[in-house]
Design an enzyme around this catalytic site. Structure first.
Site, PDB file in Angstrom:
ATOM      1  N   GLU A 284       0.742  -1.225   0.042  1.00  0.00           N
ATOM      2  CA  GLU A 284      -0.311  -0.034  -0.097  1.00  0.00           C
ATOM      3  C   GLU A 284       0.809   1.138  -0.085  1.00  0.00           C
ATOM      4  OE1 GLU A 284      -4.272  -0.753   2.093  1.00  0.00           O
ATOM      5  OE2 GLU A 284      -3.091   0.509   3.180  1.00  0.00           O
ATOM      6  N   HIS A 305       7.570 -27.112  -1.512  1.00  0.00           N
ATOM      7  CA  HIS A 305       6.810 -28.143  -2.146  1.00  0.00           C
ATOM      8  C   HIS A 305       5.690 -27.722  -2.997  1.00  0.00           C
ATOM      9  CE1 HIS A 305       9.349 -31.100   0.310  1.00  0.00           C
ATOM     10  NE2 HIS A 305       9.302 -29.969   1.067  1.00  0.00           N
ATOM     11  N   LYS A 419     -13.930   0.522  -3.503  1.00  0.00           N
ATOM     12  CA  LYS A 419     -14.879   1.183  -2.655  1.00  0.00           C
ATOM     13  C   LYS A 419     -15.827   1.969  -3.190  1.00  0.00           C
ATOM     14  CE  LYS A 419     -12.132   1.417   1.683  1.00  0.00           C
ATOM     15  NZ  LYS A 419     -11.475   2.186   2.563  1.00  0.00           N
TER      16      LYS A 419
HETATM   17  O1  PA5 Z   1      -3.453   1.295   5.725  1.00  0.00           O
HETATM   18  C1  PA5 Z   1      -4.836   1.845   5.614  1.00  0.00           C
HETATM   19  O2  PA5 Z   1      -4.962   2.986   5.926  1.00  0.00           O
HETATM   20  C2  PA5 Z   1      -5.725   0.853   5.419  1.00  0.00           C
HETATM   21  O3  PA5 Z   1      -5.387  -0.596   4.875  1.00  0.00           O
HETATM   22  C3  PA5 Z   1      -6.954   0.574   6.527  1.00  0.00           C
HETATM   23  O4  PA5 Z   1      -6.056   0.073   7.734  1.00  0.00           O
HETATM   24  C4  PA5 Z   1      -7.889  -0.285   6.189  1.00  0.00           C
HETATM   25  O5  PA5 Z   1      -8.610   0.212   4.937  1.00  0.00           O
HETATM   26  C5  PA5 Z   1      -9.026  -0.137   7.252  1.00  0.00           C
HETATM   27  O6  PA5 Z   1      -9.347   1.148   7.515  1.00  0.00           O
HETATM   28  P1  PA5 Z   1      -9.869   1.746   8.758  1.00  0.00           P
HETATM   29  O7  PA5 Z   1      -9.104   1.306  10.004  1.00  0.00           O
HETATM   30  O8  PA5 Z   1     -10.460   3.107   8.767  1.00  0.00           O
HETATM   31  O9  PA5 Z   1     -11.269   0.846   8.983  1.00  0.00           O
END
Ligand code: PA5
Length: 447
Positions: A284, A305, A419
């Site tokens: 990310e 394996h 989303k």
């Molecule tokens: O790194 C990030 O910001 C995302 O992966 C969030 O952790 C994930 O989308 C969950 O978001 P939230 O904590 O707002 O529910």
């Protein structure tokens, strides 16, 4: 004391020491951008100082609440996804005995999938158990944990009544914004704050990770001590004094040479979820603007394996980082048998670790011969301090690596695309226009 080491001596066929030296200015400049908060995403650098700056009162509050839950619950359900799930899961798997049922309270995760069977099996399994819930969402609006929490909250209220249920629910969310904060205030849930300047995937050392980890019986003070040691160990501005910078430089050199995937290959099952956490952290943070190393994870020797063949002879676009724990907690020897009918007496008296170590050496040599650039991250043991250092090592390395790659390592605009489509397709208010167009597309495509 240093408990995480990066060994890249075997990389010399692929990256020369001159080339690595050449990256010193890039590491220095990335480190300065972090120190001076002058790089992109500089409003999300709270994680950088956390190990030194975390308020002891917050740690105390987390520990006390955790003790309270430990004394009254058989199970803590943690509801969250992404950064609000993976850090706690990784720490608990790394530090706890392998079989969950041996532990009280059990920590169970939900809200990281959209699946009725998982949730109904979970609720079914809780019939005779005392339950507490930690709902974790920084934004407070993420769909997966949001809908799972609705189901779990409903179940809790049916079972305990609204007031008692509220006393068993702990929310971890933004200090003031979001639907979860509002709900927590209205229902009177205990609540922990996620600092506004710490992004989800960098939040394991905030209450997001620390509370479930503490409920699992892990010493969070020691974990933070380890992270604080990591802060001191990995703050250097050059690759000689800072292995996080060295690792970041190495992966960028390889990436520019066409090694576009990094395979993190672990040699102990307790590292599986460290890999999952790292995959999110690296993926990310770096995968954007048409660039970024793809982070993949393998569990050795299991995956030798299945994907060992690919690693040995497949496309030469991967580099491999082995991750190993030097000292395991126990040491089982292979027993001898007089008849030796399976021909394994030559291993009698050797520990599983001796054998695993030879598997590591054998794999390293084979993959080097197969043209894979390899290096190793060695971890001292399965202690809180080592894990704290490791968390900080990866956070620092990914931040430096992202800056060297010239991306903003602290945003995730790409996560929004699916989303928005999902919201539109589900009929969320405000997405009416997109809904029509997307519904037509799915119809035309027959999906
Ligand atoms: O790194 C990030 O910001 C995302 O992966 C969030 O952790 C994930 O989308 C969950 O978001 P939230 O904590 O707002 O529910």
């Amino acid at each position: 004391m240093q408990k995480v080491w990066f060994d890249d001596r075997f990389m010399s066929d692929f990256v020369s020491s001159d080339e690595l030296e050449h990256y010193n200015p890039a590491v220095e400049s990335a480190q300065k951008m972090l120190e001076n908060k002058s790089g992109p995403g500089n409003d999300f650098l709270g994680w950088l100082e956390l190990p030194k700056a975390i308020d002891p009162a917050t740690l105390k509050q987390i520990s006390e609440k955790a003790e309270q839950i430990r004394s009254k619950a058989d199970v803590l359900i943690c509801v969250g996804i992404g950064g609000s799930y993976l850090g706690a899961k990784a720490a608990i798997e790394y530090l706890s005995p392998s079989f969950e049922q041996m532990r009280k309270p059990q920590i169970i995760f939900a809200g990281h999938t959209i699946n009725s069977d998982y949730l109904s099996d979970l609720l079914e399994s809780l019939k005779d158990k005392e339950v507490a819930v930690n709902v974790i969402s920084k934004s407070g609006t993420t769909t997966e944990p949001g809908i799972a929490f609705r189901v779990i909250r409903h179940w809790m209220e049916q079972r305990y009544g609204r007031k008692e249920a509220a006393s068993r629910i702990i929310a971890t969310t933004d200090p003031s914004k979001g639907a979860l904060r509002k709900l927590a205030n209205e229902e009177g849930y205990s609540a922990f704050e996620i600092p506004g300047d710490v992004g989800g995937r960098f939040s394991v050392l905030t209450p997001v990770g620390l509370f479930p980890i503490a409920v699992a019986g892990i010493d969070i003070k020691k974990l933070m001590e380890g992270a604080s040691q990591g802060y001191d160990l990995f703050k250097g501005r050059d690759i000689q004094s800072n292995i996080a910078g060295r690792y970041a430089a190495m992966r960028n050199i390889l990436f520019r040479r066409g090694y576009t995937t990094e395979v993190m290959a672990t040699f102990q099952p307790q590292l599986h979820f460290i890999n999952e956490w790292w995959k999110q952290l690296a993926g990310e943070s770096e995968g954007k603007d048409g660039t970024g190393i793809f982070p993949a994870g393998l569990d050795y020797t299991t995956d030798l394996h299945s994907l060992g063949q690919w690693m040995q002879e497949g496309v030469r676009s991967v580099f491999e980082t082995f991750m190993l724990i030097k000292n395991t907690r126990s040491s089982i020897c292979v027993p001898a048998f007089d008849d030796d009918s399976d021909g394994l007496n030559y291993l009698a008296g050797k520990t599983f670790e001796d054998i695993n170590n030879k598997a590591y050496q054998g794999t390293l040599l084979a993959h080097l011969d197969g043209g894979v650039p390899v290096s190793t991250l060695m971890l001292e043991d399965r202690s809180e301090q080592t894990l704290g250092q490791l968390f900080y090592f990866f956070e620092k390395a990914v931040a430096l690596s992202g800056y060297i790659l010239r991306v903003n390592p602290f945003d995730q605009p790409g996560v929004e695309a699916y989303k928005k489509n999902m919201f539109a397709l589900l009929g969320k208010a405000g997405f009416e226009k997109q809904r029509e167009a997307l519904a037509q597309r799915t119809k035309d495509m027959g999906v």
